[in-house]
Design a protein around this motif. Structure first.
Motif, mmCIF file in Angstrom:
data_model
loop_
_atom_site.group_PDB
_atom_site.id
_atom_site.type_symbol
_atom_site.label_atom_id
_atom_site.label_comp_id
_atom_site.label_asym_id
_atom_site.label_seq_id
_atom_site.Cartn_x
_atom_site.Cartn_y
_atom_site.Cartn_z
ATOM 1 N N GLU A 56 -28.901 -29.204 -0.115
ATOM 2 C CA GLU A 56 -28.771 -30.676 0.190
ATOM 3 C C GLU A 56 -27.642 -30.325 0.880
ATOM 4 O O GLU A 56 -26.675 -31.190 1.985
ATOM 5 C CB GLU A 56 -29.022 -30.962 -1.164
ATOM 6 N N SER A 57 -26.788 -29.610 0.236
ATOM 7 C CA SER A 57 -24.724 -30.019 0.745
ATOM 8 C C SER A 57 -24.644 -29.171 2.210
ATOM 9 O O SER A 57 -24.212 -30.112 3.070
ATOM 10 C CB SER A 57 -24.001 -29.397 -0.207
ATOM 11 N N VAL A 58 -25.051 -28.179 2.613
ATOM 12 C CA VAL A 58 -25.177 -27.947 3.534
ATOM 13 C C VAL A 58 -25.761 -28.318 4.827
ATOM 14 O O VAL A 58 -25.610 -28.175 6.477
ATOM 15 C CB VAL A 58 -25.036 -26.259 3.505
ATOM 16 N N ALA A 59 -27.195 -28.989 4.056
ATOM 17 C CA ALA A 59 -27.606 -29.516 5.564
ATOM 18 C C ALA A 59 -27.569 -29.796 7.043
ATOM 19 O O ALA A 59 -28.191 -28.937 8.121
ATOM 20 C CB ALA A 59 -28.922 -30.075 5.446
ATOM 21 N N LYS A 60 -26.806 -31.316 7.033
ATOM 22 C CA LYS A 60 -26.547 -31.685 8.473
ATOM 23 C C LYS A 60 -25.556 -30.823 8.825
ATOM 24 O O LYS A 60 -25.292 -30.433 10.358
ATOM 25 C CB LYS A 60 -25.210 -32.611 7.976
ATOM 26 N N LYS A 61 -24.644 -29.846 8.355
ATOM 27 C CA LYS A 61 -24.024 -28.743 9.069
ATOM 28 C C LYS A 61 -24.460 -27.196 9.361
ATOM 29 O O LYS A 61 -23.654 -26.271 9.945
ATOM 30 C CB LYS A 61 -22.160 -28.151 8.343
ATOM 31 N N TYR A 62 -26.024 -27.008 9.268
ATOM 32 C CA TYR A 62 -26.720 -25.730 8.402
ATOM 33 C C TYR A 62 -26.282 -25.402 9.509
ATOM 34 O O TYR A 62 -26.269 -24.472 10.343
ATOM 35 C CB TYR A 62 -27.958 -25.907 8.347
ATOM 36 N N ASP A 63 -27.000 -25.463 11.087
ATOM 37 C CA ASP A 63 -26.549 -24.813 12.442
ATOM 38 C C ASP A 63 -25.644 -24.136 12.798
ATOM 39 O O ASP A 63 -25.742 -23.307 13.218
ATOM 40 C CB ASP A 63 -27.870 -25.718 13.328
ATOM 41 N N VAL A 64 -25.001 -25.847 12.692
ATOM 42 C CA VAL A 64 -23.733 -25.356 13.419
ATOM 43 C C VAL A 64 -22.699 -23.546 13.296
ATOM 44 O O VAL A 64 -22.539 -22.928 13.116
ATOM 45 C CB VAL A 64 -22.724 -26.519 13.386
ATOM 46 N N MET A 65 -23.165 -24.188 11.490
ATOM 47 C CA MET A 65 -22.751 -22.466 10.388
ATOM 48 C C MET A 65 -23.238 -21.821 10.779
ATOM 49 O O MET A 65 -22.526 -20.938 10.980
ATOM 50 C CB MET A 65 -22.507 -23.233 8.964
ATOM 51 N N ASN A 66 -24.749 -21.299 10.670
ATOM 52 C CA ASN A 66 -25.303 -20.103 10.925
ATOM 53 C C ASN A 66 -24.940 -19.622 12.633
ATOM 54 O O ASN A 66 -24.495 -18.569 12.551
ATOM 55 C CB ASN A 66 -26.918 -20.926 11.480
ATOM 56 N N LYS A 121 -17.459 -23.244 -1.743
ATOM 57 C CA LYS A 121 -18.245 -23.229 -2.905
ATOM 58 C C LYS A 121 -20.019 -23.158 -2.951
ATOM 59 O O LYS A 121 -20.429 -21.767 -2.980
ATOM 60 C CB LYS A 121 -18.819 -23.800 -4.173
ATOM 61 N N SER A 122 -20.207 -23.897 -1.527
ATOM 62 C CA SER A 122 -22.068 -23.474 -1.272
ATOM 63 C C SER A 122 -21.912 -21.772 -0.226
ATOM 64 O O SER A 122 -22.811 -21.203 -0.404
ATOM 65 C CB SER A 122 -22.513 -24.536 -0.394
ATOM 66 N N TYR A 123 -20.896 -21.646 0.683
ATOM 67 C CA TYR A 123 -20.643 -20.514 1.483
ATOM 68 C C TYR A 123 -20.383 -19.081 0.181
ATOM 69 O O TYR A 123 -20.925 -18.410 0.634
ATOM 70 C CB TYR A 123 -19.991 -20.732 2.694
ATOM 71 N N GLN A 124 -19.696 -19.648 -0.612
ATOM 72 C CA GLN A 124 -19.748 -18.400 -1.443
ATOM 73 C C GLN A 124 -20.808 -18.262 -2.293
ATOM 74 O O GLN A 124 -21.074 -16.811 -2.598
ATOM 75 C CB GLN A 124 -18.544 -19.069 -2.787
ATOM 76 N N TYR A 125 -21.784 -19.083 -2.666
ATOM 77 C CA TYR A 125 -23.068 -18.229 -3.316
ATOM 78 C C TYR A 125 -23.621 -18.034 -2.104
ATOM 79 O O TYR A 125 -24.113 -17.099 -2.633
ATOM 80 C CB TYR A 125 -23.775 -20.212 -3.597
ATOM 81 N N LEU A 126 -23.945 -18.331 -1.322
ATOM 82 C CA LEU A 126 -24.773 -17.768 0.284
ATOM 83 C C LEU A 126 -23.499 -16.144 -0.146
ATOM 84 O O LEU A 126 -25.052 -15.499 0.267
ATOM 85 C CB LEU A 126 -24.785 -18.027 1.220
#
Ligand code: SAM
Length: 276
Positions: A22-32, A228-233
Protein backbone atom coordinates in the motif's frame (compact mmCIF):
# COMPACT_ATOMS: atom_id res chain seq x y z
CA UNK A 1 7.04 -16.50 10.44
CA UNK A 2 9.41 -13.86 9.12
CA UNK A 3 8.67 -10.34 8.17
CA UNK A 4 11.77 -8.49 7.14
CA UNK A 5 14.10 -8.46 10.13
CA UNK A 6 11.32 -9.26 12.57
CA UNK A 7 9.67 -12.49 13.54
CA UNK A 8 5.91 -12.05 13.50
CA UNK A 9 2.94 -14.35 13.92
CA UNK A 10 1.45 -15.83 10.75
CA UNK A 11 -1.69 -13.74 11.24
CA UNK A 12 0.39 -10.56 11.35
CA UNK A 13 2.45 -11.19 8.23
CA UNK A 14 -0.40 -10.69 5.74
CA UNK A 15 -1.32 -7.33 7.25
CA UNK A 16 2.28 -6.16 7.27
CA UNK A 17 2.81 -7.18 3.63
CA UNK A 18 -0.38 -5.31 2.77
CA UNK A 19 0.98 -2.16 4.40
CA UNK A 20 4.27 -2.44 2.50
CA UNK A 21 2.59 -2.60 -0.91
CA UNK A 22 0.00 0.00 0.00
CA UNK A 23 2.85 2.30 0.90
CA UNK A 24 5.03 1.60 -2.16
CA UNK A 25 2.24 1.34 -4.79
CA UNK A 26 2.61 4.83 -6.26
CA UNK A 27 6.38 4.61 -6.55
CA UNK A 28 6.49 0.89 -7.31
CA UNK A 29 7.37 1.12 -10.99
CA UNK A 30 9.97 3.86 -10.60
CA UNK A 31 11.58 1.96 -7.75
CA UNK A 32 11.66 -1.27 -9.73
CA UNK A 33 13.56 0.46 -12.49
CA UNK A 34 15.93 2.19 -10.09
CA UNK A 35 16.66 -0.84 -7.94
CA UNK A 36 17.16 -3.33 -10.74
CA UNK A 37 18.72 -0.80 -13.14
CA UNK A 38 15.90 -1.70 -15.52
CA UNK A 39 16.82 -5.39 -15.61
CA UNK A 40 13.44 -6.47 -14.19
CA UNK A 41 12.02 -5.62 -17.63
CA UNK A 42 14.29 -8.16 -19.30
CA UNK A 43 13.45 -10.83 -16.70
CA UNK A 44 9.73 -10.26 -17.31
CA UNK A 45 10.23 -10.43 -21.09
CA UNK A 46 12.03 -13.73 -20.63
CA UNK A 47 9.10 -15.07 -18.64
CA UNK A 48 6.84 -14.32 -21.62
CA UNK A 49 9.23 -15.95 -24.08
CA UNK A 50 9.31 -19.04 -21.90
CA UNK A 51 5.51 -19.07 -21.72
CA UNK A 52 5.17 -18.54 -25.48
CA UNK A 53 1.36 -18.42 -25.18
CA UNK A 54 -0.68 -19.98 -27.95
CA UNK A 55 -3.66 -18.06 -29.40
CA UNK A 56 -6.63 -18.20 -27.05
CA UNK A 57 -4.53 -18.68 -23.90
CA UNK A 58 -6.37 -17.99 -20.65
CA UNK A 59 -3.76 -16.60 -18.25
CA UNK A 60 -4.09 -15.98 -14.53
CA UNK A 61 -1.43 -13.59 -13.25
CA UNK A 62 -1.41 -13.75 -9.46
CA UNK A 63 0.15 -10.95 -7.40
CA UNK A 64 -0.15 -9.15 -10.71
CA UNK A 65 0.27 -5.77 -9.05
CA UNK A 66 0.62 -2.99 -11.52
CA UNK A 67 0.11 -5.19 -14.59
CA UNK A 68 3.66 -5.71 -15.88
CA UNK A 69 3.14 -9.36 -16.84
CA UNK A 70 -0.41 -8.79 -18.12
CA UNK A 71 0.59 -6.00 -20.51
CA UNK A 72 3.51 -8.02 -21.83
CA UNK A 73 1.18 -10.97 -22.37
CA UNK A 74 -1.33 -8.84 -24.33
CA UNK A 75 1.44 -7.35 -26.49
CA UNK A 76 2.85 -10.81 -27.14
CA UNK A 77 -0.41 -12.50 -28.12
CA UNK A 78 -1.48 -9.53 -30.22
CA UNK A 79 1.76 -9.47 -32.18
CA UNK A 80 1.66 -13.23 -32.65
CA UNK A 81 -2.00 -13.26 -33.71
CA UNK A 82 -1.60 -10.39 -36.16
CA UNK A 83 1.41 -12.04 -37.78
CA UNK A 84 -0.67 -15.18 -38.26
CA UNK A 85 -3.67 -13.29 -39.61
CA UNK A 86 -1.57 -11.32 -42.06
CA UNK A 87 0.05 -14.51 -43.33
CA UNK A 88 -3.38 -16.08 -43.80
CA UNK A 89 -4.79 -13.01 -45.52
CA UNK A 90 -1.83 -12.75 -47.83
CA UNK A 91 -2.18 -16.43 -48.68
CA UNK A 92 -5.84 -15.92 -49.55
CA UNK A 93 -4.92 -12.96 -51.81
CA UNK A 94 -8.50 -11.89 -52.17
CA UNK A 95 -8.79 -9.18 -49.49
CA UNK A 96 -8.09 -5.52 -50.11
CA UNK A 97 -5.80 -3.58 -47.74
CA UNK A 98 -8.89 -1.69 -46.50
CA UNK A 99 -10.49 -4.98 -45.57
CA UNK A 100 -7.35 -6.14 -43.82
CA UNK A 101 -7.11 -2.83 -41.91
CA UNK A 102 -10.75 -3.14 -40.86
CA UNK A 103 -10.03 -6.50 -39.32
CA UNK A 104 -7.61 -4.87 -36.89
CA UNK A 105 -10.09 -2.24 -35.72
CA UNK A 106 -11.59 -4.58 -33.20
CA UNK A 107 -9.13 -5.06 -30.38
CA UNK A 108 -10.83 -8.24 -29.11
CA UNK A 109 -10.34 -9.83 -32.53
CA UNK A 110 -6.68 -9.01 -32.57
CA UNK A 111 -6.06 -11.06 -29.41
CA UNK A 112 -7.31 -14.33 -30.89
CA UNK A 113 -9.47 -14.98 -27.81
CA UNK A 114 -6.57 -14.71 -25.34
CA UNK A 115 -7.34 -13.22 -21.95
CA UNK A 116 -5.48 -12.34 -18.76
CA UNK A 117 -7.00 -12.20 -15.29
CA UNK A 118 -4.91 -10.11 -12.94
CA UNK A 119 -5.37 -11.03 -9.30
CA UNK A 120 -3.76 -9.14 -6.42
CA UNK A 121 -4.55 -8.80 -2.74
CA UNK A 122 -3.78 -5.10 -2.67
CA UNK A 123 -6.30 -2.47 -3.81
CA UNK A 124 -3.67 0.23 -4.22
CA UNK A 125 -1.50 -1.88 -6.51
CA UNK A 126 -4.55 -2.77 -8.63
CA UNK A 127 -5.55 0.89 -8.80
CA UNK A 128 -2.16 1.86 -10.24
CA UNK A 129 -2.36 -1.10 -12.64
CA UNK A 130 -5.76 0.00 -13.92
CA UNK A 131 -4.52 3.55 -14.42
CA UNK A 132 -1.58 2.19 -16.41
CA UNK A 133 -3.95 0.06 -18.52
CA UNK A 134 -6.01 3.16 -19.38
CA UNK A 135 -2.92 5.20 -20.21
CA UNK A 136 -1.50 2.37 -22.35
CA UNK A 137 -4.76 1.77 -24.22
CA UNK A 138 -5.28 -1.78 -22.90
CA UNK A 139 -9.05 -2.24 -22.95
CA UNK A 140 -9.83 -5.74 -24.17
CA UNK A 141 -8.63 -9.10 -22.99
CA UNK A 142 -7.97 -8.26 -19.34
CA UNK A 143 -9.77 -8.18 -16.00
CA UNK A 144 -8.69 -7.16 -12.52
CA UNK A 145 -9.70 -9.09 -9.42
CA UNK A 146 -8.96 -8.45 -5.77
CA UNK A 147 -7.98 -11.80 -4.26
CA UNK A 148 -5.60 -13.80 -2.13
CA UNK A 149 -3.13 -16.23 -3.74
CA UNK A 150 -3.86 -18.61 -0.86
CA UNK A 151 -7.59 -18.67 -1.57
CA UNK A 152 -8.17 -17.83 -5.19
CA UNK A 153 -11.68 -16.68 -6.12
CA UNK A 154 -11.86 -18.98 -9.18
CA UNK A 155 -13.33 -22.36 -10.07
CA UNK A 156 -11.18 -25.45 -10.57
CA UNK A 157 -9.56 -26.22 -13.96
CA UNK A 158 -10.08 -22.74 -15.39
CA UNK A 159 -6.76 -21.41 -16.72
CA UNK A 160 -4.13 -22.53 -19.23
CA UNK A 161 -1.26 -20.71 -17.54
CA UNK A 162 -0.68 -19.39 -14.03
CA UNK A 163 2.05 -16.79 -13.49
CA UNK A 164 3.33 -15.21 -10.33
CA UNK A 165 6.17 -12.70 -10.65
CA UNK A 166 7.96 -11.46 -7.54
CA UNK A 167 4.84 -12.32 -5.61
CA UNK A 168 5.14 -15.72 -3.99
CA UNK A 169 7.75 -14.73 -1.41
CA UNK A 170 5.22 -12.28 0.02
CA UNK A 171 2.61 -14.94 0.61
CA UNK A 172 2.38 -16.29 4.19
CA UNK A 173 1.79 -19.96 3.28
CA UNK A 174 3.63 -20.70 0.05
CA UNK A 175 2.38 -24.31 0.06
CA UNK A 176 -1.25 -23.14 0.05
CA UNK A 177 -0.61 -20.72 -2.81
CA UNK A 178 0.97 -23.55 -4.83
CA UNK A 179 -1.97 -25.86 -4.15
CA UNK A 180 -4.34 -23.13 -5.30
CA UNK A 181 -2.30 -22.65 -8.47
CA UNK A 182 -2.65 -26.36 -9.14
CA UNK A 183 -6.39 -26.32 -8.48
CA UNK A 184 -7.27 -23.47 -10.86
CA UNK A 185 -5.13 -24.73 -13.75
CA UNK A 186 -6.68 -26.94 -16.42
CA UNK A 187 -5.13 -30.39 -16.85
CA UNK A 188 -2.13 -29.72 -19.09
CA UNK A 189 -1.86 -26.18 -17.71
CA UNK A 190 1.44 -24.59 -16.82
CA UNK A 191 2.71 -22.92 -13.66
CA UNK A 192 5.40 -20.26 -14.10
CA UNK A 193 7.03 -18.39 -11.27
CA UNK A 194 9.56 -15.58 -11.56
CA UNK A 195 11.18 -14.90 -8.21
CA UNK A 196 14.40 -13.79 -6.57
CA UNK A 197 16.58 -16.77 -5.83
CA UNK A 198 20.03 -17.80 -4.69
CA UNK A 199 23.03 -16.27 -6.44
CA UNK A 200 25.43 -18.93 -7.68
CA UNK A 201 28.50 -16.81 -8.39
CA UNK A 202 30.65 -15.75 -5.37
CA UNK A 203 31.71 -12.41 -6.85
CA UNK A 204 28.19 -11.47 -7.94
CA UNK A 205 26.96 -12.65 -4.54
CA UNK A 206 29.28 -10.27 -2.70
CA UNK A 207 28.36 -7.28 -4.85
CA UNK A 208 24.69 -8.19 -4.59
CA UNK A 209 24.86 -8.29 -0.77
CA UNK A 210 26.37 -4.83 -0.56
CA UNK A 211 23.89 -3.50 -3.07
CA UNK A 212 20.88 -5.10 -1.38
CA UNK A 213 21.61 -4.19 2.20
CA UNK A 214 23.33 -0.85 1.76
CA UNK A 215 21.94 0.69 -1.40
CA UNK A 216 18.33 -0.44 -1.76
CA UNK A 217 16.96 0.81 1.59
CA UNK A 218 18.74 4.15 0.97
CA UNK A 219 17.13 4.40 -2.49
CA UNK A 220 13.80 3.50 -0.85
CA UNK A 221 14.21 6.33 1.61
CA UNK A 222 15.29 8.90 -0.99
CA UNK A 223 12.76 8.08 -3.69
CA UNK A 224 9.79 6.75 -1.79
CA UNK A 225 10.51 8.11 1.70
CA UNK A 226 10.17 4.58 2.98
CA UNK A 227 13.27 2.84 4.34
CA UNK A 228 11.40 0.10 6.19
CA UNK A 229 9.40 -1.24 3.26
CA UNK A 230 12.50 -1.62 1.15
CA UNK A 231 14.37 -3.21 4.01
CA UNK A 232 11.52 -5.73 4.17
CA UNK A 233 11.80 -6.40 0.43
CA UNK A 234 15.53 -7.13 0.71
CA UNK A 235 15.08 -9.39 3.70
CA UNK A 236 12.14 -11.26 2.19
CA UNK A 237 14.35 -12.09 -0.79
CA UNK A 238 16.96 -13.63 1.54
CA UNK A 239 14.39 -15.76 3.31
CA UNK A 240 12.90 -17.27 0.18
CA UNK A 241 13.91 -20.92 -0.38
CA UNK A 242 16.72 -21.60 -2.88
CA UNK A 243 16.05 -23.05 -6.33
CA UNK A 244 16.11 -26.79 -5.50
CA UNK A 245 14.04 -26.44 -2.35
CA UNK A 246 11.41 -24.36 -4.13
CA UNK A 247 11.34 -26.91 -6.94
CA UNK A 248 10.47 -29.61 -4.38
CA UNK A 249 7.70 -27.46 -2.94
CA UNK A 250 6.20 -27.11 -6.41
CA UNK A 251 6.38 -30.88 -6.85
CA UNK A 252 4.74 -31.39 -3.46
CA UNK A 253 1.78 -29.32 -4.67
CA UNK A 254 1.25 -31.90 -7.42
CA UNK A 255 3.06 -30.33 -10.38
CA UNK A 256 5.08 -32.48 -12.76
CA UNK A 257 8.07 -31.94 -15.03
CA UNK A 258 9.24 -29.18 -12.70
CA UNK A 259 12.32 -27.33 -13.92
CA UNK A 260 13.97 -24.00 -13.28
CA UNK A 261 16.24 -21.62 -15.10
CA UNK A 262 18.57 -19.17 -13.39
CA UNK A 263 18.78 -15.65 -14.76
CA UNK A 264 21.59 -13.18 -14.01
CA UNK A 265 23.65 -15.67 -11.96
CA UNK A 266 20.60 -16.84 -10.02
CA UNK A 267 19.59 -13.39 -8.76
CA UNK A 268 16.24 -14.52 -10.09
CA UNK A 269 14.95 -17.87 -11.33
CA UNK A 270 11.99 -18.97 -13.40
CA UNK A 271 10.39 -22.17 -12.11
CA UNK A 272 8.05 -24.07 -14.39
CA UNK A 273 5.75 -27.01 -13.78
CA UNK A 274 2.77 -28.72 -15.38
CA UNK A 275 -0.53 -30.02 -14.07
CA UNK A 276 -0.74 -33.32 -15.87
N1 SAM B 1 3.89 -9.07 -10.30
C1 SAM B 1 4.20 -7.67 -10.18
C2 SAM B 1 5.55 -7.38 -10.77
O1 SAM B 1 6.24 -8.33 -11.12
O2 SAM B 1 5.91 -6.22 -10.90
C3 SAM B 1 4.11 -7.18 -8.73
C4 SAM B 1 5.06 -7.81 -7.77
S1 SAM B 1 5.06 -7.04 -6.20
C5 SAM B 1 6.73 -7.21 -5.69
C6 SAM B 1 4.26 -8.19 -5.17
C7 SAM B 1 2.76 -8.18 -5.26
O3 SAM B 1 2.25 -9.29 -4.53
C8 SAM B 1 2.08 -6.94 -4.66
O4 SAM B 1 1.27 -6.34 -5.62
C9 SAM B 1 1.27 -7.50 -3.50
O5 SAM B 1 0.08 -6.81 -3.24
C10 SAM B 1 1.01 -8.92 -3.98
N2 SAM B 1 0.66 -9.88 -2.93
C11 SAM B 1 1.23 -10.05 -1.73
N3 SAM B 1 0.63 -11.04 -1.04
C12 SAM B 1 -0.35 -11.53 -1.85
C13 SAM B 1 -1.33 -12.56 -1.72
N4 SAM B 1 -1.40 -13.30 -0.62
N5 SAM B 1 -2.17 -12.78 -2.74
C14 SAM B 1 -2.11 -12.03 -3.87
N6 SAM B 1 -1.21 -11.04 -4.05
C15 SAM B 1 -0.34 -10.79 -3.05
Amino acid sequence: THFGFETVSEEEKGGKVYQVFESVAKKYDVMNDMMSLGIHRVWKDLLLWKMHPFPGTQLLDVAGGTGDIAFRFLNYVQAQHQRKQKRQLRAQQNLSWEEIAKKYQNEEDSLGGSHVMICDINKEMLKIGKQKACAGGYKAGLDWVLGDAEELPFDDDKFDVYTIAFGIRNVTHIDRALQEAHRVLKPGGRFLCLEFSQVNNPLVSRLYDVYSFQVIPVLGEIIAGDWKSYQYLVESIRQFPPQEEFKEMIEDAGFQKVTYENLTSGIVAIHSGFKL
